[in-house]
Design an enzyme around this catalytic site. Structure first.
Site, PDB file in Angstrom:
ATOM      1  N   TYR A  31      -1.142  -0.047  10.481  1.00  9.67           N
ATOM      2  CA  TYR A  31      -1.257  -0.390   9.056  1.00  9.67           C
ATOM      3  C   TYR A  31      -0.033   0.117   8.290  1.00  9.67           C
ATOM      4  O   TYR A  31       0.575  -0.632   7.515  1.00  9.67           O
ATOM      5  CB  TYR A  31      -2.535   0.219   8.486  1.00  9.67           C
ATOM      6  N   SER A  38       0.852  -1.186   0.000  1.00 11.32           N
ATOM      7  CA  SER A  38       0.000   0.000   0.000  1.00 11.32           C
ATOM      8  C   SER A  38       0.884   1.232   0.000  1.00 11.32           C
ATOM      9  O   SER A  38       2.022   1.202   0.480  1.00 11.32           O
ATOM     10  CB  SER A  38      -0.889   0.011   1.249  1.00 11.32           C
TER      11      SER A  38
END
Length: 213
Positions: A163, A150
């Site tokens: 995250y 990501s």
């Protein structure tokens, strides 16, 4: 899958394993691999969602197998990958897609358990699946490992440290895997699919924690 154009890539005779294949990006990736001719092993924790993906692939004429497993559990991964090997043969393509965001919160309010669980899925899961499948790939001098990272792994996002840090670690893990296996004609790389409206992003938009932070 039936809505996709014919694939220009021919993966006939190859076996792909996709984690987090029950929904969202994992389902779409599994459909695309099957459309290109690969036989796809689908894994996730929720059997009912895997069955939905399986039905879509089979309805379009593709080949697939479902194996429910928690990819953060070493023994579950060992059992899952052995089942895939027994049923379909050696895996040519591994897509480490399973992931979670964790509950958004500032670091001082974050649950240590949420931090650990996010790392267990986003990082440990990719490591365990890769470790389990690499011996066959090395023996055959053949394989591709695709880790779904990501843009969050490239910089901070407020209230999303678990995250961001787990995806940054996944990027570095991929570099280390590639450095170890490139001599065996195996490639490992990461992809950033960008922002996609999946169940995970809907959680960030609609949950109490997401709206708060």
């Amino acid at each position: 899958m039936t809505q996709l154009a014919a694939s220009p890539i021919d993966l006939s005779g190859q076996v792909a394993l996709v984690s987090g294949a029950g929904r969202g990006l994992g389902r779409a990736m599994a459909e695309a691999l099957a459309l290109a001719g690969a036989t796809v092993a689908l894994t996730a924790r929720t059997a009912s969602e895997l069955d939905e993906t399986l039905s879509i692939i089979r309805a379009a004429g593709g080949g697939a197998l479902t194996v429910s497993a928690d990819i953060a559990d070493p023994q579950a991964v060992k059992k899952m990958t052995q089942t895939v090997r027994d049923e379909l043969g050696a895996v040519d393509i591994l897509v480490n897609n399973a992931g979670r965001t964790g509950a958004p919160s500032p670091i001082w309010q974050m649950s240590p358990e949420d931090w650990r669980t996010t790392f267990a899925v986003n990082l440990d899961g990719a490591f365990l699946c890769t470790q389990a499948l690499l011996p066959d790939m090395i023996e055959r001098r053949r394989g591709r490992i695709i880790n779904v990272a990501s843009g969050a792994g490239l910089g901070p996002i407020p209230n999303g440290s678990q995250y961001c840090v787990s995806k940054a670690a996944l990027i570095r893990l991929t570099e280390c895997i590639h450095a170890d296996v490139n001599q065996f004609q195996i490639a490992a790389f990461v992809i950033d699919p960008g922002s996609v409206r999946t169940a995970m992003t809907e959680y960030l938009i609609e949950s109490v924690d997401g709206r708060t932070y």
